[in-house]
Motif scaffolding. Structure first.
Motif, short mmCIF file in Angstrom:
data_model
loop_
_atom_site.label_atom_id
_atom_site.label_comp_id
_atom_site.label_asym_id
_atom_site.label_seq_id
_atom_site.Cartn_x
_atom_site.Cartn_y
_atom_site.Cartn_z
N LEU A 272 0.68 -0.80 0.06
CA LEU A 272 0.28 -0.11 -0.29
C LEU A 272 0.92 0.95 0.09
CD1 LEU A 272 -2.78 1.17 0.01
CD2 LEU A 272 -2.68 1.36 2.57
N LEU A 273 2.16 0.98 0.85
CA LEU A 273 2.98 2.74 1.05
C LEU A 273 3.71 2.37 -0.56
CD1 LEU A 273 3.91 4.25 2.32
CD2 LEU A 273 5.63 3.22 3.30
N LEU A 274 3.91 1.41 -1.48
CA LEU A 274 4.68 1.37 -2.59
C LEU A 274 3.55 1.89 -3.87
CD1 LEU A 274 6.76 1.11 -4.78
CD2 LEU A 274 5.96 -1.24 -4.64
N ALA A 275 2.03 1.79 -3.54
CA ALA A 275 1.37 2.20 -4.16
C ALA A 275 1.46 4.01 -4.26
CB ALA A 275 0.01 1.32 -4.72
N GLN A 276 1.14 4.12 -2.81
CA GLN A 276 1.05 5.61 -2.52
C GLN A 276 2.30 6.16 -2.85
OE1 GLN A 276 0.42 5.28 1.69
NE2 GLN A 276 -1.85 5.56 1.42
N LEU A 277 3.50 6.34 -2.56
CA LEU A 277 4.54 6.74 -3.07
C LEU A 277 4.51 6.98 -4.77
CD1 LEU A 277 7.38 5.03 -1.22
CD2 LEU A 277 6.75 7.33 -0.99
N GLU A 278 4.52 5.73 -5.52
CA GLU A 278 4.52 5.65 -7.11
C GLU A 278 3.17 7.00 -7.66
OE1 GLU A 278 5.94 1.41 -7.95
OE2 GLU A 278 3.03 1.92 -8.11
N MET A 279 1.84 7.02 -6.59
CA MET A 279 0.51 7.83 -7.44
C MET A 279 1.59 9.23 -6.99
SD MET A 279 -2.24 7.28 -7.89
CE MET A 279 -3.45 8.73 -7.54
N LYS A 280 2.77 9.24 -5.97
CA LYS A 280 3.22 10.63 -5.49
C LYS A 280 4.35 10.96 -6.72
CE LYS A 280 3.23 10.70 -0.74
NZ LYS A 280 2.16 12.33 -0.21
N GLN A 281 4.44 10.21 -7.50
CA GLN A 281 5.11 10.39 -8.18
C GLN A 281 4.65 10.16 -9.87
OE1 GLN A 281 8.16 7.11 -6.97
NE2 GLN A 281 9.92 8.91 -6.95
N GLY A 282 3.08 10.45 -9.72
CA GLY A 282 3.26 10.17 -11.14
C GLY A 282 2.77 8.67 -11.85
N GLN A 283 2.84 8.03 -11.07
CA GLN A 283 3.07 6.77 -11.68
C GLN A 283 1.64 5.94 -11.54
OE1 GLN A 283 6.77 4.14 -10.92
NE2 GLN A 283 7.85 6.02 -10.76
N TYR A 284 0.55 6.61 -12.27
CA TYR A 284 -0.43 5.92 -12.15
C TYR A 284 -1.04 4.78 -12.57
CZ TYR A 284 -0.75 11.12 -11.45
OH TYR A 284 -0.41 12.15 -11.32
N PRO A 285 -0.69 4.14 -13.68
CA PRO A 285 -0.93 2.36 -14.08
C PRO A 285 -0.28 1.74 -13.42
CG PRO A 285 -0.48 4.23 -15.88
CD PRO A 285 0.35 4.54 -14.77
N SER A 286 1.21 2.11 -13.12
CA SER A 286 1.81 1.21 -12.01
C SER A 286 1.34 1.14 -10.12
CB SER A 286 3.16 1.74 -11.46
OG SER A 286 3.92 0.44 -10.54
N ALA A 287 0.59 1.78 -9.96
CA ALA A 287 0.06 2.24 -8.94
C ALA A 287 -1.12 2.52 -8.40
CB ALA A 287 -0.13 4.30 -8.37
N LEU A 288 -2.16 1.90 -9.81
CA LEU A 288 -3.05 1.29 -9.39
C LEU A 288 -3.32 -0.15 -9.46
CD1 LEU A 288 -6.13 1.15 -9.95
CD2 LEU A 288 -5.50 1.34 -12.87
N ARG A 289 -1.71 -0.75 -10.16
CA ARG A 289 -1.60 -2.26 -9.94
C ARG A 289 -1.74 -2.86 -8.44
NH1 ARG A 289 1.04 -1.88 -15.05
NH2 ARG A 289 3.04 -1.52 -14.15
N GLN A 290 -1.20 -1.53 -7.00
CA GLN A 290 -0.48 -1.72 -6.28
C GLN A 290 -1.77 -1.88 -5.37
OE1 GLN A 290 2.15 -3.27 -5.56
NE2 GLN A 290 3.59 -3.10 -7.27
N PHE A 291 -2.42 -1.23 -6.04
CA PHE A 291 -3.47 -1.20 -5.21
C PHE A 291 -4.79 -1.71 -5.20
CE2 PHE A 291 -2.89 4.24 -5.57
CZ PHE A 291 -2.61 4.01 -4.08
N GLU A 292 -4.68 -2.56 -6.36
CA GLU A 292 -5.80 -3.49 -7.12
C GLU A 292 -4.94 -5.00 -6.03
OE1 GLU A 292 -5.66 -3.68 -10.79
OE2 GLU A 292 -7.03 -2.79 -11.22
N ARG A 293 -4.10 -4.82 -5.73
CA ARG A 293 -3.36 -6.46 -4.96
C ARG A 293 -4.28 -6.27 -3.60
NH1 ARG A 293 2.66 -8.71 -7.26
NH2 ARG A 293 1.13 -9.82 -5.66
N VAL A 294 -4.26 -4.50 -3.39
CA VAL A 294 -4.32 -4.14 -1.90
C VAL A 294 -5.94 -5.06 -1.26
CG1 VAL A 294 -4.13 -2.38 -0.05
CG2 VAL A 294 -2.00 -2.85 -1.23
N LEU A 295 -6.41 -4.16 -2.33
CA LEU A 295 -7.81 -4.62 -2.44
C LEU A 295 -8.01 -6.27 -2.83
CD1 LEU A 295 -9.24 -1.83 -4.20
CD2 LEU A 295 -9.28 -1.86 -1.65
N ALA A 296 -7.34 -7.23 -3.32
CA ALA A 296 -7.68 -8.17 -3.41
C ALA A 296 -7.23 -9.06 -1.87
CB ALA A 296 -7.04 -8.88 -4.31
N ALA A 297 -6.27 -8.85 -1.39
CA ALA A 297 -5.65 -8.82 0.05
C ALA A 297 -6.61 -8.19 1.40
CB ALA A 297 -4.44 -8.70 0.39
N ARG A 298 -7.55 -7.17 1.25
CA ARG A 298 -8.41 -6.28 2.48
C ARG A 298 -8.91 -5.89 1.26
NH1 ARG A 298 -3.58 -4.06 5.48
NH2 ARG A 298 -3.82 -2.58 4.71
#
Length: 348
Positions: A272-298
């Motif tokens: 989740l923290l990695l996804a948020q850091l990628e959002m801050k750096q404008g890496q939206y597609p990569s961040a979205l993939r991380q968020f989806e994996r988080v939602l799959a787990a929680r």
């Protein structure tokens, strides 16, 4: 002629009259009954009754006097009257005494004096206990009750009495931190680390107090020290990355988070923290993939829902973004960031 026999406390006298017929009389230790009754007492005392048969003679009286001169030891062996409290039997050789306070046995000599090899034990039993262990126990009780001020005062005394007690020093430092005495807590941890620089428990506690007191850079440095000593500890690496993200060291934090996920792919907080850091750096597609994996787990995780909705909004997937933002607003009606995001999606 008369014959007297002694049996226990009873004296029998047999006399023969001139006619040859025996007359039997008994001597007991009972007083003759008088007109006045003696008042009853708790302990009935033995009485004496020296009544002889009227036909007795002088020979019987002489034998009677002989029988009455029984040694005192004979009387001592007789049963005690009911209600007496005889003294406890004492031992002629060595006796055992129990200390009333401790119950410890002390060997004594015939005259009651302590033997030399146990004189020190007797002294210790008679003196008050040093109470260091008892003091530490009461300190733990006060800490469990969250009476931190009292617990701190007791642990200070324990540390003063046992200056090399590492565990008590760490507990004192921890309590000082919980009681918001951050500077004192930091000094207490540093005293432990002065003797053992790589003590992980002391370093963890120090890093926590440094963060609580707002010294994020110092906390990050302390966790970096832990990571150096324990390079495969995913928890230490994650904590260091979290603090590095807080002080805006994003590239270093991302590298550490990648290491954490390599060690433990199921570490959801790190992802989740990695996804948020990628959002801050404008890496939206990569961040979205991380968020989806988080939602799959929680499923329904508020932070992951918010991040996923934002990433979809920035990538143009407004329909799914609106659905996720609406779900978040229902869960958290007072989340103004979610309300603002939903409004922005609806206006787009």
């Amino acid at each position: 002629m008369s014959v007297i026999g002694c049996v226990g406390d009873r004296l029998s006298v047999v006399s023969w009259q001139s006619s040859g017929l025996p007359i039997v009389g008994q001597l007991t230790n009972r007083q003759p009954t008088t007109g006045k009754r003696q008042p009853a007492t708790g302990n009935r005392q033995p009485t004496t009754d020296y009544r002889l048969p009227r036909t007795g003679n002088r020979l019987a009286l002489g034998l009677l006097a002989l029988c009455l001169s029984v040694p005192a030891a004979f009387a001592q062996t007789a049963p005690q009257p009911e209600g007496d409290n005889p003294k406890p039997e004492t031992r002629n050789s060595k006796s055992e005494n129990r200390s009333p306070a401790t119950g410890d046995r002390q060997r004594t000599t015939d005259n009651g004096q302590l033997t030399a090899d146990n004189r020190q034990l007797a002294t210790e039993n008679q003196q008050p206990a040093t109470d260091v262990d008892a003091l530490e126990a009461t300190a733990r009780i006060e800490a469990a009750r969250k009476n931190f001020a009292a617990a701190i005062a007791r642990y200070r005394r324990v540390v003063a009495l046992r200056p090399h007690d590492r565990a008590s020093k760490i507990q004192l430092a921890r309590l000082l931190g919980w009681n918001h005495q951050y500077d004192d807590s930091i000094r207490a941890y540093q005293e432990v680390l002065a003797l053992s620089p790589d003590d992980p428990e002391a370093l963890e506690g120090l890093a926590a107090v440094q963060e609580w007191s707002g010294k994020l850079a110092d906390s990050e440095s302390t966790y970096a020290q832990l990571v150096s000593a324990h390079p495969d500890n995913a928890t230490y690496i994650y904590q260091a990355a979290r603090l590095e993200a807080a002080i805006h060291q994003y590239p270093v934090a991302r590298d550490r988070l990648a290491t954490v996920l390599a060690l433990d792919p199921e570490q959801v907080d790190a992802r989740l923290l990695l996804a948020q850091l990628e959002m801050k750096q404008g890496q939206y597609p990569s961040a979205l993939r991380q968020f989806e994996r988080v939602l799959a787990a929680r499923p329904g995780d508020p932070a992951a829902l918010m991040g996923a909705a934002q990433a979809r909004y920035y990538t143009g997937d407004l329909k799914v973004a609106s659905s996720e933002a609406s779900e978040l607003v229902k869960k958290q009606p007072q989340n103004f960031d979610a309300i603002f995001l939903l409004a922005s999606i609806e206006r787009a």
